[in-house]
Motif scaffolding. Structure first.
Motif, short mmCIF file in Angstrom:
data_model
loop_
_atom_site.label_atom_id
_atom_site.label_comp_id
_atom_site.label_asym_id
_atom_site.label_seq_id
_atom_site.Cartn_x
_atom_site.Cartn_y
_atom_site.Cartn_z
N GLY A 52 0.78 -1.23 0.00
CA GLY A 52 0.00 0.00 0.00
C GLY A 52 0.81 1.27 0.00
N LYS A 53 2.15 1.17 -0.06
CA LYS A 53 3.01 2.35 0.00
C LYS A 53 3.59 2.68 -1.38
CE LYS A 53 4.29 1.55 4.83
NZ LYS A 53 5.38 1.32 5.79
N ASP A 54 4.08 3.91 -1.50
CA ASP A 54 4.77 4.34 -2.70
C ASP A 54 6.27 4.14 -2.49
OD1 ASP A 54 2.32 5.11 -3.71
OD2 ASP A 54 2.53 7.19 -3.09
N VAL A 55 6.92 3.48 -3.45
CA VAL A 55 8.31 3.09 -3.29
C VAL A 55 9.14 3.62 -4.46
CG1 VAL A 55 9.92 1.14 -3.16
CG2 VAL A 55 7.68 1.00 -2.03
N LEU A 56 10.27 4.23 -4.14
CA LEU A 56 11.27 4.64 -5.12
C LEU A 56 12.48 3.74 -4.95
CD1 LEU A 56 12.50 6.55 -7.27
CD2 LEU A 56 13.15 8.08 -5.39
N ASP A 57 12.87 3.05 -6.02
CA ASP A 57 14.07 2.21 -6.01
C ASP A 57 15.13 2.97 -6.78
OD1 ASP A 57 15.97 0.25 -5.98
OD2 ASP A 57 14.84 -1.20 -7.17
N LEU A 58 16.06 3.56 -6.05
CA LEU A 58 17.07 4.43 -6.63
C LEU A 58 18.35 3.63 -6.85
CD1 LEU A 58 17.34 7.32 -7.57
CD2 LEU A 58 17.97 7.98 -5.26
#
Length: 264
Positions: A52-58
């Motif tokens: 349910g979360k927003d994820v940035l994979d940098l």
């Protein structure tokens, strides 16, 4: 998602282009004992609560963990890497197996605000900072893309890795000091795949990490040991992992973005 531009486009230095040369071969390293039984469970542990979360994979590479974040229930997932070849590989995989993951080319040290994310995953990213200043630029870029209170979770080469103690060759990797008159702590990492994959990185000190992220508006910085999976113990036996336990090559770094007064 179009490629991040205007100050965040991929640079053209030797270090930035090294992954263009590796391309999809990089995924071969994910099958080696150290990556399969240590890196994989450790990074998946960092994604355990992303539903349910927003994820940035940098520094997403070929998107292995970006896709895992989506499969673990993350709502919006964006993978960013400085290498156009890596992002091409990510997008090709998305075409074959659509998960709804977005990808963009971008430089983590100059990344603009791409959104507000709950979790920012950075596997190996910070070991490409060749100075404390470069590390702080990366930290500020991370802060720009996290919500207040958002979590930064990083899988990094261990700042206290000791080249005079057992090395990880038996697990499929070589770590070697690499002379560089311009920078301290440069290393060469080689994955013993076929073909072999080799790249340069740096070992910032633990203090450098903590100072850079505090200056960028983060708090509650902490370190955790990486995880050796039960499957790894059963497959190879406890004694096989003695060198790893004596001198772990990786560790986990956590912190959270301040709710007020961020320096980003």
């Amino acid at each position: 998602m179009t490629d991040a531009a205007d100050g965040s486009a991929a640079r053209t230095s030797h270090d930035d282009l090294q992954y263009d040369r590796i391309g999809e071969d990089y995924e071969l390293s994910k099958t080696l004992p150290l990556t399969w039984y240590v890196e994989r469970p450790s990074v998946l542990g960092l994604l355990a609560d992303v539903r349910g979360k927003d994820v940035l994979d940098l520094a997403c590479g070929t998107g292995v963990y970006t896709r895992h974040a989506r499969r673990l229930g993350a709502d919006h997932v964006l993978g960013v890497d400085i290498s156009p070849k890596m992002i091409e590989a990510c997008r090709a995989t998305e075409e074959r197996t659509r998960l709804g993951v977005e990808y963009a080319v971008g430089d983590a040290s100059e990344l603009p605000r791409l959104g507000e994310f709950d979790v920012l995953l950075a596997a190996y990213l910070f070991n490409y900072a060749d100075s404390p200043e470069a590390l702080e630029r990366m930290a500020r870029a991370c802060a720009r893309n996290l919500r207040a209170g958002g979590a930064l979770r990083a899988f990094v080469a261990h700042p206290d890795f000791d080249f005079d103690r057992p090395l990880p060759e038996r697990y499929g990797f070589s770590f070697e000091r690499e002379p560089d008159p311009a920078h301290d702590g440069r290393i060469r990492v080689t994955a013993h795949t076929d073909p072999r994959i080799s790249f340069s990185a740096y070992l910032p000190s633990g203090r450098a990490f903590e100072e850079a992220f505090a200056a960028a508006g983060f708090y509650d910085c902490s370190w955790d040991a990486v995880q050796l999976s039960v499957e790894g113990e059963l497959e190879h036996g406890p004694a096989y992992w003695d060198d790893f336990r004596a001198n772990p090559p990786w560790t986990v770094f956590h912190c959270a973005k301040c709710t007020e007064g961020s320096a980003a």
